[in-house]
Design an enzyme around this catalytic site. Structure first.
Site: not given
Length: 321
Positions: A63, A73, A77, A241, A89, A95, A195, A249, A67-68, A244
């Site tokens: 994550r 890019g 940061s 999820d 940030e 964040n 996710h 997966d 977000h970076d 699992t």
């Protein structure tokens, strides 16, 4: 009158300077093979130890990486701390829920690498490799990470708020965010498969449970119970999820037609005709999902990178030099 040609020594200097710039800007999988021979081993040891002691590290690092990269890019940061004159940030509202274990992992890896080969390995490269290696530890696909990124000297919370996708955005807006960065709709769906691990905070979806008919009724009831204490405890969260949660997966995609998506954007992936065919494809074929996810992650890891003199190699990941 024609100008005099430059001296041979000046020509040589110009050629050497250009060659150095090209070399400095070139990424490769074995970028640190000579400058930091123990790079891979140090990364592997640090990642393994952290993930064993804190199993949520993998999903959290993924994550942080996303977000970076999506905010100007993959340049680390998001790792910079705010100063008295700048709100960074990581202090943007979107964040604030980024997990501390991910930041701790990068600090540990950077500390070990600075001891072994000072001022050599960028924080951006550490984050990119850590993300890939943690995904494979959870059973996800392996992909090559090209190294040689530099770290950004700039980090502004205002940019994070305007650049990052939110789960409450309509699908057209989410697609627009991805396509503006050069990603296809199919690549967006493949990346959404991340996710399949990790969790979402109740604040990101609890307001919508009663009003969204796309939830499985029993699942909606379970989510309401799990998030019942959210106003008093904003850290409450649930697994993305439920089948699992700690394994990479394709069950995330299998859950969506059953109304077992947690976020509004999860339901939209299945309900929107532009994205539904890819959800169905990945639900049926895990190998295809892994193949497309690996390609999309490799592409994401190269998005907006800083090379050469556009960045620096920070001595500490939370502060510019």
């Amino acid at each position: 009158m024609a100008s005099a040609p430059p001296s041979s020594s000046l020509l040589i200097l110009l050629i050497l300077a250009f060659a150095a710039l090209v070399c400095e800007s070139r990424l490769s999988a074995d970028y640190y093979v000579k400058s930091c021979p123990r790079f891979n081993q140090i990364m592997q040891d640090t990642i393994t130890n952290k993930q064993i002691t804190s199993p949520t590290t993998a999903a959290g690092t993924l994550r942080v990486f996303f977000h970076d990269c999506f905010n100007d890019g993959c340049d680390a940061s998001v790792l910079l701390s705010s100063t008295s004159s700048n709100s960074a940030e990581r202090d943007a509202e979107i964040n604030l829920s980024l997990p501390g274990d991910a930041f701790d992992l990068i600090v540990r890896a950077k500390t070990a690498l600075e001891f072994a080969c000072p001022n050599t390995v960028s924080c951006a490269d550490i984050l990119a490799v850590a993300t890939r290696d943690l995904l494979t530890m959870l059973g996800g696909p392996h992909y090559t990470v090209y190294l040689g990124r530099k770290d950004s000297r700039i980090s502004k919370s205002s940019l994070a708020e305007s650049n990052l996708p939110r789960p409450t955005m309509p699908m057209s807006q989410l697609i627009d965010i991805f396509t503006k960065r050069g990603f296809t709709i199919q690549e967006m769906v493949a990346l959404s498969g991340a996710h399949t691990v990790g969790f979402s905070h109740c604040k990101e979806f609890s307001f919508n449970i009663r009003n969204d008919t796309h939830y499985n009724p029993r699942f909606a009831q379970a989510l309401q119970q799990a998030c019942s204490g959210y106003p008093q405890n904003p850290t409450l969260s649930v697994f993305n999820d439920i089948m699992t949660p700690n394994k990479f997966d394709n069950l995330y995609f299998q859950n969506l037609p059953k109304g077992l998506g947690v976020l509004e954007s999860d339901h939209s992936l299945y309900n929107d005709p532009r994205t539904r065919p890819f959800v169905e494809l990945y639900a049926k074929d895990q190998n295809k999902f892994f193949q497309d996810f690996a390609k999309a992650m490799q592409k994401l890891s190269l998005y907006g990178i800083k090379t050469g003199r556009k960045g620096e190699i920070r001595r500490r990941c939370d502060a510019v030099n």
